[in-house]
Design a protein around this motif. Structure first.
Motif, short mmCIF file in Angstrom:
data_model
loop_
_atom_site.label_atom_id
_atom_site.label_comp_id
_atom_site.label_asym_id
_atom_site.label_seq_id
_atom_site.Cartn_x
_atom_site.Cartn_y
_atom_site.Cartn_z
N GLY A 160 -62.70 24.92 85.90
CA GLY A 160 -61.45 23.38 86.00
C GLY A 160 -61.52 22.27 85.75
O GLY A 160 -60.88 21.76 86.54
N ARG A 188 -59.90 31.43 83.18
CA ARG A 188 -59.18 30.96 84.45
C ARG A 188 -57.79 31.73 85.11
O ARG A 188 -58.40 32.01 86.31
CB ARG A 188 -59.14 29.37 84.50
CG ARG A 188 -58.95 28.44 85.88
CD ARG A 188 -59.58 27.01 86.17
NE ARG A 188 -58.94 26.39 86.85
CZ ARG A 188 -59.81 25.92 88.18
NH1 ARG A 188 -61.04 27.21 87.79
NH2 ARG A 188 -59.66 25.85 89.43
N LEU A 189 -57.30 31.48 84.44
CA LEU A 189 -56.02 32.35 84.29
C LEU A 189 -56.86 34.01 85.20
O LEU A 189 -56.17 34.76 86.53
CB LEU A 189 -55.21 32.32 83.79
CG LEU A 189 -54.03 31.24 83.50
CD1 LEU A 189 -52.90 31.06 82.00
CD2 LEU A 189 -53.49 30.30 84.37
N GLY A 192 -57.51 34.64 88.45
CA GLY A 192 -56.44 34.01 89.48
C GLY A 192 -56.80 32.51 90.19
O GLY A 192 -55.95 32.17 90.88
N GLU A 193 -57.06 31.71 88.86
CA GLU A 193 -57.37 29.71 89.83
C GLU A 193 -56.09 29.98 89.25
O GLU A 193 -55.74 30.13 87.31
CB GLU A 193 -58.43 29.77 89.32
CG GLU A 193 -59.52 29.98 89.61
CD GLU A 193 -59.96 29.81 90.62
OE1 GLU A 193 -58.88 29.31 91.06
OE2 GLU A 193 -60.78 30.69 92.16
N SER A 194 -55.87 28.52 89.31
CA SER A 194 -54.45 27.50 88.80
C SER A 194 -55.65 26.27 87.69
O SER A 194 -56.14 26.45 87.22
CB SER A 194 -54.17 26.35 89.90
OG SER A 194 -53.48 26.01 89.49
N ILE A 195 -54.40 26.05 86.71
CA ILE A 195 -54.76 25.61 85.44
C ILE A 195 -54.06 23.58 85.73
O ILE A 195 -54.36 23.68 85.32
CB ILE A 195 -54.55 26.13 84.22
CG1 ILE A 195 -52.63 26.96 84.42
CG2 ILE A 195 -54.94 27.27 83.68
CD1 ILE A 195 -52.48 27.14 82.54
N ASP A 196 -53.48 23.85 86.69
CA ASP A 196 -52.61 22.78 86.97
C ASP A 196 -54.13 21.70 87.31
O ASP A 196 -55.29 21.77 87.92
CB ASP A 196 -51.95 22.38 88.38
CG ASP A 196 -50.54 23.66 88.16
OD1 ASP A 196 -50.42 24.06 87.83
OD2 ASP A 196 -50.34 23.66 89.68
N ALA A 259 -47.65 29.48 80.90
CA ALA A 259 -48.34 29.35 82.00
C ALA A 259 -48.86 28.05 82.86
O ALA A 259 -49.41 28.04 84.69
CB ALA A 259 -49.63 29.97 82.37
N GLY A 260 -48.17 26.77 81.97
CA GLY A 260 -48.06 25.67 82.61
C GLY A 260 -49.79 25.04 81.86
O GLY A 260 -50.10 23.50 82.50
#
Length: 370
Positions: A160, A188-189, A192-196, A259-260
């Motif tokens: 992250g 990371r995806l 289950g973690e956010s990539i925001d 996915a962002g």
């Protein structure tokens, strides 16, 4: 289109203007804020050579060094404190820019210890430490694009942490860097973690390529070889941009983007001309393309502001010509793979030398303050 404002036109063409320098003097005098307000600067890069110059040439760090001497700090601890303090302050200054940005502008870069360039695990560990110590979301941790750096980039992105990949000289290595970034996002995806908020830039070095290839062309000495001087660096960077366009057009990247994920923009580094016979805005005027960053020393920023010639995209219409240029350089007898290997080795060595010089200078000041 902005008139009589080449830096404004550069920004409108999609090129982010970053300053390749940071010092406490710039922070305390308001110089950095002025560059943001008046010169369209939306980010800052640092490296060991920049910090070596900043800390050894200024008295603004002396109080902190005396404090560290009283605490019994060694040079490594003192330098870490001084550099992270400056980066944190700069990140705070750029927070309004970062909040307006959707592509990773408004950020300040800080590099891992250059002595770790060939140490994957050491790089990963220090990237986490720097991210935690600066403790600002609008920071990039700089990791060199050495073979050992590639898995460190993936692991750091997966943790992250936003990354500025530095010391890229070849198209092949650049492709590996883009792969490393995507792999980190995928990991990371998958966890289950956010990539925001995760961002990355890939720092593709420019002027040093001309310096090395021109030297080799001059050694060849033919009229054909000499006519190619000053053309390789721009051609190399233009082909890097072609590789970038290819990658972001592929299904793998498009899945990540859906996915962002933020695009890992190409960043043109080392953009001050080393040869005085070349125009001082060469590596800005000839590298205009959307979704790129150009990080410049202040002298180059001022030169572009004064007489830069920004006339739309100068990269994508010239990609075929870039291929022809590098093919001609190769045909003239220049080993491009060897050029990249030499430049990477020298880049790491230069930063190591600057870092060691900084540590030696700080250690002397700490001893004197005891």
């Amino acid at each position: 289109m902005t008139t009589n404002d080449p830096l404004g036109r550069l920004s409108e063409e999609g090129v982010a203007v970053w300053l390749d320098d940071l010092s406490r003097d710039r922070l305390t005098t308001g110089n950095l804020q002025t560059l943001v307000d008046e010169k369209h600067v939306v980010g800052v890069t640092t490296n060991p050579s920049i910090f070596q110059a900043a800390i050894t040439k200024s008295s603004l760090y002396d109080d902190d060094l005396r404090r560290h001497a009283g605490l019994g700090s060694d040079a490594d601890a003192a330098v870490r404190d001084l550099t992270t303090d400056d980066v944190r302050a700069a990140a705070d200054l750029f927070t309004p820019v970062a909040e307006r940005s959707s592509n990773g502008d408004g950020r300040v870069s800080i590099e891992v210890d250059p002595r770790l360039a060939h140490d994957t695990e050491g790089t990963i560990a220090q990237a986490r430490e720097l991210w935690s110590e600066v403790d600002r979301p609008n920071v990039y941790v700089k990791i060199p694009a050495t073979k050992a750096g590639l898995p460190a980039i993936t692991a750091t992105i997966a943790a992250g942490i936003s990354v500025n990949v530095t010391l890229i000289f070849s198209i092949d290595r650049y492709r590996e860097v883009m792969d490393a970034y995507q792999a980190g996002l995928e990991q990371r995806l998958a966890a289950g973690e956010s990539i925001d908020g995760i961002a990355s830039v890939a720092s593709f070095f420019v002027s040093r390529v001309d310096s090395e290839i021109d030297k080799r062309l001059e050694a060849v000495g033919t009229d054909e070889a000499l006519a190619l001087r000053g053309k390789s660096a721009v051609a190399n960077a233009r082909l890097a941009y072609a590789a970038y366009l290819e990658v972001v057009g592929q299904e793998r990247w498009q899945r990540l983007e859906q996915a962002g994920a933020q695009r890992q923009r190409p960043l043109w580094a080392s953009t001050s001309t080393k040869n005085p016979d070349y125009p001082d805005t060469l590596y800005v005027d000839d590298l205009v393309a959307p979704e790129t960053v150009n990080t410049m020393p202040e002298a180059t920023i001022e030169a572009v502001a004064d007489h830069g010639s920004i006339a739309g995209d100068t990269v994508t219409p010239n990609i075929d010509n870039a291929r022809e240029t590098l093919a001609a350089v190769s045909a003239a007898g220049v080993d491009l793979d060897d050029v990249s290997a030499v430049l990477e080795r020298e880049g790491v060595e230069k930063f190591e030398t600057s870092w060691n010089d900084l540590l030696e200078s700080v250690n002397a000041k700490l001893e004197a303050a005891k």
